[in-house]
Scaffold this active site. Structure first.
Site, PDB file in Angstrom:
ATOM      1  CB  SER A 162       3.007 -29.228 -15.737  1.00 59.19           C
ATOM      2  OG  SER A 162       2.140 -30.032 -14.966  1.00 59.19           O
ATOM      3  CE1 TYR A 179       3.614 -26.000 -11.301  1.00 57.05           C
ATOM      4  CE2 TYR A 179       1.935 -27.426 -12.271  1.00 57.05           C
ATOM      5  CZ  TYR A 179       3.246 -27.203 -11.897  1.00 57.05           C
ATOM      6  OH  TYR A 179       4.195 -28.181 -12.124  1.00 57.05           O
ATOM      7  CB  ALA A 217       2.781 -20.591 -14.913  1.00 58.01           C
ATOM      8  CE  LYS A 218       5.199 -25.652 -14.456  1.00 56.69           C
ATOM      9  NZ  LYS A 218       6.657 -25.645 -14.640  1.00 56.69           N
ATOM     10  N   GLY A 220      17.015 -24.588 -11.357  1.00 61.79           N
ATOM     11  CA  GLY A 220      16.407 -25.443 -10.328  1.00 61.79           C
ATOM     12  C   GLY A 220      16.973 -26.847 -10.377  1.00 61.79           C
ATOM     13  CB  ALA A 221      20.181 -28.115 -11.465  1.00 65.28           C
ATOM     14  CB  SER A 222      19.359 -27.663  -5.731  1.00 63.81           C
ATOM     15  OG  SER A 222      18.120 -26.998  -5.830  1.00 63.81           O
ATOM     16  CG  ASN A 224      13.576 -28.197 -13.675  1.00 69.19           C
ATOM     17  OD1 ASN A 224      12.726 -29.073 -13.869  1.00 69.19           O
ATOM     18  ND2 ASN A 224      14.079 -27.975 -12.456  1.00 69.19           N
ATOM     19  CB  ILE A 243       7.443 -36.388 -11.549  1.00 68.05           C
ATOM     20  CG1 ILE A 243       7.016 -36.227 -13.026  1.00 68.05           C
ATOM     21  CG2 ILE A 243       8.834 -37.008 -11.446  1.00 68.05           C
ATOM     22  CD1 ILE A 243       6.854 -37.504 -13.828  1.00 68.05           C
TER      23      ILE A 243
HETATM   24  P1  NAP Z   1      11.103 -29.527  -6.649  1.00 67.13           P
HETATM   25  O1  NAP Z   1      11.504 -30.903  -6.266  1.00 67.13           O
HETATM   26  O2  NAP Z   1      10.269 -28.699  -5.730  1.00 67.13           O
HETATM   27  O3  NAP Z   1      12.454 -28.698  -7.037  1.00 67.13           O
HETATM   28  C1  NAP Z   1      12.321 -27.390  -7.482  1.00 67.13           C
HETATM   29  C2  NAP Z   1      13.672 -26.874  -7.926  1.00 67.13           C
HETATM   30  O4  NAP Z   1      13.508 -25.544  -8.433  1.00 67.13           O
HETATM   31  C3  NAP Z   1      14.664 -26.765  -6.781  1.00 67.13           C
HETATM   32  O5  NAP Z   1      15.944 -27.048  -7.285  1.00 67.13           O
HETATM   33  C4  NAP Z   1      14.558 -25.297  -6.371  1.00 67.13           C
HETATM   34  O6  NAP Z   1      15.743 -24.794  -5.761  1.00 67.13           O
HETATM   35  C5  NAP Z   1      14.356 -24.654  -7.720  1.00 67.13           C
HETATM   36  N1  NAP Z   1      13.732 -23.335  -7.668  1.00 67.13           N
HETATM   37  C6  NAP Z   1      12.500 -23.004  -7.183  1.00 67.13           C
HETATM   38  N2  NAP Z   1      12.286 -21.684  -7.331  1.00 67.13           N
HETATM   39  C7  NAP Z   1      13.402 -21.170  -7.927  1.00 67.13           C
HETATM   40  C8  NAP Z   1      13.793 -19.878  -8.332  1.00 67.13           C
HETATM   41  N3  NAP Z   1      12.994 -18.819  -8.163  1.00 67.13           N
HETATM   42  N4  NAP Z   1      15.019 -19.709  -8.896  1.00 67.13           N
HETATM   43  C9  NAP Z   1      15.859 -20.783  -9.069  1.00 67.13           C
HETATM   44  N5  NAP Z   1      15.532 -22.033  -8.701  1.00 67.13           N
HETATM   45  C10 NAP Z   1      14.318 -22.220  -8.134  1.00 67.13           C
HETATM   46  O7  NAP Z   1      10.296 -29.507  -8.027  1.00 67.13           O
HETATM   47  P2  NAP Z   1      10.184 -30.659  -9.153  1.00 67.13           P
HETATM   48  O8  NAP Z   1       9.039 -31.512  -8.822  1.00 67.13           O
HETATM   49  O9  NAP Z   1      11.499 -31.245  -9.439  1.00 67.13           O
HETATM   50  O10 NAP Z   1       9.727 -29.740 -10.384  1.00 67.13           O
HETATM   51  C11 NAP Z   1      10.660 -29.229 -11.320  1.00 67.13           C
HETATM   52  C12 NAP Z   1       9.880 -28.619 -12.480  1.00 67.13           C
HETATM   53  O11 NAP Z   1       9.065 -29.637 -13.071  1.00 67.13           O
HETATM   54  C13 NAP Z   1       8.944 -27.496 -12.076  1.00 67.13           C
HETATM   55  O12 NAP Z   1       8.905 -26.516 -13.067  1.00 67.13           O
HETATM   56  C14 NAP Z   1       7.600 -28.195 -11.979  1.00 67.13           C
HETATM   57  O13 NAP Z   1       6.533 -27.313 -12.172  1.00 67.13           O
HETATM   58  C15 NAP Z   1       7.730 -29.204 -13.105  1.00 67.13           C
HETATM   59  N6  NAP Z   1       6.844 -30.354 -12.978  1.00 67.13           N
HETATM   60  C16 NAP Z   1       6.861 -31.131 -11.862  1.00 67.13           C
HETATM   61  C17 NAP Z   1       5.989 -32.211 -11.783  1.00 67.13           C
HETATM   62  C18 NAP Z   1       5.949 -33.131 -10.587  1.00 67.13           C
HETATM   63  O14 NAP Z   1       4.987 -33.915 -10.492  1.00 67.13           O
HETATM   64  N7  NAP Z   1       6.899 -33.097  -9.695  1.00 67.13           N
HETATM   65  C19 NAP Z   1       5.127 -32.484 -12.842  1.00 67.13           C
HETATM   66  C20 NAP Z   1       5.142 -31.670 -13.965  1.00 67.13           C
HETATM   67  C21 NAP Z   1       6.011 -30.603 -14.031  1.00 67.13           C
HETATM   68  P3  NAP Z   1      16.010 -24.933  -4.149  1.00 67.13           P
HETATM   69  O15 NAP Z   1      16.482 -26.351  -3.906  1.00 67.13           O
HETATM   70  O16 NAP Z   1      17.065 -23.925  -3.900  1.00 67.13           O
HETATM   71  O17 NAP Z   1      14.709 -24.651  -3.478  1.00 67.13           O
END
Ligand code: NAP
Length: 249
Positions: A145, A158, A161-162, A15-17, A93, A191
């Site tokens: 998380s 969620y 899972a976390k 999920g690095a995009s 991630n 975040i």
């Molecule tokens: P985000 O902006 O929604 O980005 C999610 C990333 O995961 C995207 O690159 C997406 O790819 C990829 N992805 C989703 N499903 C996938 C799959 N089945 N296979 C491969 N790639 C997949 O999310 P984020 O906020 O950066 O969160 C990243 C991680 O941090 C997650 O695990 C989330 O639960 C955790 N987290 C986030 C927060 C927060 O507040 N944002 C807080 C705590 C933990 P595409 O671009 O192709 O869709």
């Protein structure tokens, strides 16, 4: 050019995009690592992450794979190892949320989040540890998380899972420490990424009111924690690295 701490290392970030994963990929590349960028849907975002890494003078490949599917995760690891010869750092991630109260949650919403956020970590880790054990070195970082630590209304899937990621991290850390492999969980609070941007404005205001620091964190702050675990965190294993602006202590 002076030597960087991660020169010669290969990092795979699922999920690095976008969001946190993208920031981790860029931060690890800044420190010398070559990067495997994984994504599932957004090829344009993945391509722009690759360009940013190349502009830093590092190297990256993109591998499209849905890590919630075991065969995709296997292909991802195999492709990365065939291209770069090894994987030193795995950042599990990729994650999604499908928020709903327990009573209203559909089985599909439960299963998709468990498969994407929890099972994907096992699928990738399971495939990557063989090479890490052979080389006697590895850094595995699981993006958990604050919700896995404290629970939250409407997020039972969620949170489960976390929290599962944290328990897996501790077990894997115990198994793998003797092979030079550390396994840690990073537990961010809220975040500012697409995941949080998608919330209603009034929910965001309510959330910020619960954060003593008075703001959301940034993806770069999370990436700095991941980088620390890779460059200086050799005695950290089985840890929960909490960064949440004081929201949960
Ligand atoms: P985000 O902006 O929604 O980005 C999610 C990333 O995961 C995207 O690159 C997406 O790819 C990829 N992805 C989703 N499903 C996938 C799959 N089945 N296979 C491969 N790639 C997949 O999310 P984020 O906020 O950066 O969160 C990243 C991680 O941090 C997650 O695990 C989330 O639960 C955790 N987290 C986030 C927060 C927060 O507040 N944002 C807080 C705590 C933990 P595409 O671009 O192709 O869709």
């Amino acid at each position: 050019m002076s030597e960087l701490l991660l020169d010669g290392q290969i990092a795979l970030v699922t999920g690095a995009s976008r969001g946190i994963g993208r920031a981790c990929a860029i931060e690890l590349a800044k420190n010398g690592a070559k990067i495997v960028i994984n994504y599932t849907n957004n090829s344009e975002a993945a391509e722009s992450c690759k360009v940013e890494i190349e502009n830093l003078g590092s190297e990256a490949i993109i591998v499209q794979a849905d890590v919630s599917i075991p065969s995709d995760a296997e292909t991802l690891i195999t492709t990365a190892e065939e291209h770069f010869g090894k994987i030193d750092i795995l950042v599990n991630n990729a994650g999604i949320n499908r928020d709903r109260t327990v009573q209203r949650m559909a089985v599909e919403e439960w299963q998709t989040v468990i498969e994407t956020d929890l099972s994907s970590m096992f699928y990738c880790t399971n495939r990557v540890v063989t090479g890490m054990r052979e080389r006697g070195y590895g850094r595995i970082i699981n993006m958990s998380s604050i919700i896995g630590q404290m629970g939250n209304l409407g997020q039972s899937n969620y949170a489960a899972a976390k929290a599962g990621m944290i328990a897996f991290t501790k077990s894997a850390a115990k198994e793998l420490a003797r092979f030079g492999i550390t396994v840690n969980a990073v537990c961010p609070g809220f975040i500012a990424t697409d995941m949080v941007d998608a919330l209603d404005e009034n929910i965001k205001e309510q959330l910020i009111a619960q954060i003593p620091a008075g703001r959301f964190g940034t993806a770069e702050e999370v990436a700095a924690t991941v980088r620390f675990l890779c460059t200086e965190g050799s005695f950290y294993t089985g840890a929960q690295m909490s960064l949440n602006g004081g929201q949960y202590m």
